[in-house]
Design an enzyme around this catalytic site. Structure first.
Site, short mmCIF file in Angstrom:
data_model
loop_
_atom_site.label_atom_id
_atom_site.label_comp_id
_atom_site.label_asym_id
_atom_site.label_seq_id
_atom_site.Cartn_x
_atom_site.Cartn_y
_atom_site.Cartn_z
N CYS A 108 -42.95 38.61 4.77
CA CYS A 108 -42.04 38.85 5.90
C CYS A 108 -42.23 37.76 6.96
O CYS A 108 -41.26 37.25 7.52
CB CYS A 108 -42.30 40.22 6.51
SG CYS A 108 -41.98 41.62 5.41
N CYS B 96 -47.04 41.81 6.76
CA CYS B 96 -46.74 41.27 5.44
C CYS B 96 -46.53 39.75 5.51
O CYS B 96 -45.64 39.28 6.23
CB CYS B 96 -45.49 41.93 4.87
SG CYS B 96 -44.86 41.13 3.38
#
Length: 461
Positions: free
Chosen positions: A383, A380
Site C-alpha cells: 500500500c 502494508c
C-alpha cells in the site's frame, strides 16, 4: 536521506573548495575489513578503470531516475537479471565484507543499479564502489532544505571522485501547496511524515522507477527500533523498480553489519572527504530543520525528529523497516507495542470512506458518478509503495472525469467485513464501482502505476 540543490541561489555567498575540503581526522585506529571469506576476482584496478570514461556533462535529464545517475556509466547494455533467491543470497553474504557485497551488487546489475547518497558518512559507499574498479552511479535527493554544509559537501564529493551526482527534486506544485496551506514548519506540530512524503519519498519513488536495484547506507546499529534486522540484500518491501510490480526492485545494504566506528576508521584510513557538520556534533544528517547535534552518550538518531517517538525514526525512504504483523492487530490495525504508522493517500482529491459510507456505496445501483476505491492498511508495504501513484491518479481524475476516487481502511475490526462484502483478499485491493451496477469490479493486476490504473478506469468508465 539528505538531498541537494543545484541552483546557486540556494546558498548565500560564494563557496571555495580549494583549501577547505574536510577530511576525516587521522585519529583512532583503523581496523581493516575482515576479508577472510572474500573471494573477489583478482583485478588490476588501474587497468579496469582506464577503460571507463567519466561522464562530465549531462546533455539531458530524465525525470525518472537518473538517466546517467552518477559518475560513470557502463558502456555495455545491462543483461537481463536472472531470478535469484535474495533471502538465501543475504544469508550467504552475511559475513562478507562491504567491498565484496558492493562488488557483487555492481557486477550483477551493471547500469541498472545506483548508490543513494545522503551527504553523510554514507560517502563510504562511494569509496567502496571506487575500490571495486567497476562503473557505478550515484543519486541524491534534494529537499531544498538541507544545510549549506551539505550542499558544499556534495560539491566536494563530485570533485574528489570526478563524478556527477544525479539530483532528484520534489514536485514544485506539491511543495507550494503544502507550504501555502500549512506553513514552513508544520512538521513540528503534526509530524514529519507529510513533509517527507512530498520532499523525499515521492522523488525517491520516481528515481527508483528507473532502476532494478539500489544501494543504501543502512546499518543495524543506526536505529535499534527500526533497523536492527536490516539484511545485506533484500527485495525492496516498499518501492517498485523499472519492471513494475511486487518484487521488481532489489535493495542492497553493504554496510548493514558494520559498526559506525568502523565506518569512520575506514573513512580516515582512505582520506575520504566528510561533511563538516560531523565535526560539530552532527552524526545522522538530514534536512536542516529536522537535524541537530547529539550530546555524548546519545544515540545518533536522537538528533533527528527529536520531538517524535524515538522508536519510529524513519522518514519513509526505508518505511519497510517499520514492522507490522498482519495477524496481531488491535482495533486500529497496528500491532500492540509497535511504532505508529501514518495514514496513507492523504489528498484533497481523495474521499475517505467510513464503514457506513462504503456500505451505502455498495448498495447503490444507480450512482451519479462511478467510484474507484482502494481497500488498504497503512502498515502494508505494498500500500505504501502505490501511494504516490494512487494520489496522482486521484488528482488527474478530480473535477470533470465522472469518477470519484476514495479510500477505505480495511484492517483491524473492518477486515472481516471487507473480506465478506468487498472481495478483500490481500492489501491493497482496488475496486471500481460503475454508475449503473451495484457489483464492484476488482482490479486484478499487480501493476499499480498511474498508467495501468488509468487504463483500468478508462476501460470501465
Amino acid at each position: 536521506m539528505a538531498m541537494s540543490v543545484t541552483s546557486s541561489s540556494a546558498i548565500s555567498g560564494p563557496i571555495s573548495y580549494a583549501s577547505s575540503e574536510h577530511k576525516a581526522p587521522q585519529i583512532g585506529s583503523f581496523r581493516p575489513v575482515d576479508r577472510s571469506n572474500v573471494s573477489l576476482p583478482s583485478v588490476s584496478f588501474s587497468r579496469r578503470q582506464c577503460s571507463v570514461k567519466p561522464v562530465n556533462a549531462e546533455p539531458k535529464r530524465n525525470d525518472s531516475i537518473v538517466p546517467l545517475a552518477a559518475t560513470v556509466t557502463s558502456p555495455e547494455v545491462a543483461e537481463k537479471v536472472e531470478v535469484e533467491d535474495y533471502e538465501q543470497l543475504s544469508k550467504d553474504l552475511e559475513n562478507a565484507s562491504p567491498l565484496e557485497i558492493m562488488d557483487k551488487a555492481l557486477a550483477k546489475f551493471g547500469n541498472d543499479i545506483a548508490i543513494a547518497f545522503s551527504g553523510a558518512e554514507d560517502v563510504a559507499l562511494i569509496e567502496y564502489a571506487r575500490l571495486t574498479g567497476r562503473p557505478f552511479r550515484v543519486f541524491s535527493l534534494d529537499t531544498g532544505r538541507l544545510n549549506p554544509e551539505t550542499y558544499q559537501f556534495f560539491d566536494a564529493v563530485e570533485k574528489h571522485y570526478g563524478i556527477r551526482i544525479e539530483y532528484m527534486f520534489p514536485d514544485a506544485v506539491e511543495v507550494q501547496g503544502l507550504v501555502r496551506s500549512k506553513g514552513l514548519f508544520s512538521f513540528y506540530e503534526d509530524g514529519h511524515q507529510e513533509c517527507c512524503r512530498v520532499r523525499k519519498v515521492r522523488p525517491l519513488r520516481r528515481a527508483l522507477k528507473g532502476l532494478r536495484a539500489w544501494i543504501t547506507g543502512q546499518r543495524k546499529d543506526q536505529s535499534p527500533g527500526t533497523r536492527a534486522e536490516v539484511p545485506v540484500v533484500q527485495i525492496d518491501p516498499a518501492f517498485e523498480g523499472l519492471d513494475g510490480g511486487v518484487g521488481s526492485l532489489v535493495k542492497w545494504n553493504p554496510v548493514a553489519n558494520v559498526h559506525g566506528t568502523d565506518i569512520w576508521n575506514f573513512l580516515r584510513a582512505m582520506d575520504v572527504p566528510v561533511n563538516s557538520l560531523h565535526s560539530r556534533g552532527y552524526v545522522s544528517i538530514g534536512c536542516e530543520p529536522c537535524t541537530r547535534p547529539v550530546l555524548p552518550g546519545q544515540h545518533e538518531r536522537e538528533g533527528r525528529w527529536w520531538w517524535e517517538d524515538a522508536k519510529a525514526k524513519e522518514c519513509g525512504l526505508h518505511k519497510g523497516n517499520l514492522k507490522q504483523e498482519d495477524e496481531n492487530k488491535n482495533g486500529n490495525g497496528q500491532a500492540n507495542g509497535t511504532a505508529t504508522v501514518s495514514d496513507l493517500f492523504e489528498s484533497q482529491s481523495l474521499v475517505t470512506l467510513s464503514r457506513n459510507g462504503i456500505e451505502n456505496l455498495a448498495k447503490l445501483e444507480n450512482r451519479k458518478e462511478a467510484w474507484l476505491v482502494v481497500l488498504y492498511a497503512p502498515w502494508c508495504p505494498f500500500c505504501q509503495a502505490m501511494e504516490g501513484s494512487y494520489v496522482e491518479l486521484a488528482e488527474k481524475l478530480a473535477g470533470s472525469s465522472g469518477v470519484k476516487v476514495g479510500k477505505f481502511r480495511a484492517d483491524g475490526d473492518e477486515k472481516e467485513f471487507a473480506k465478506n462484502e468487498l472481495q478483500l483478499g490481500s492489501f491493497p485491493t482496488i475496486l471500481f464501482f460503475p454508475k449503473h451496477s451495484s457489483q464492484p469490479i476488482k482490479y486484478s493486476s499487480e501493476k499499480r502505476d498511474v498508467e495501468s490504473l488509468m487504463a483500468f478506469v478508462k476501460a470501465l468508465r
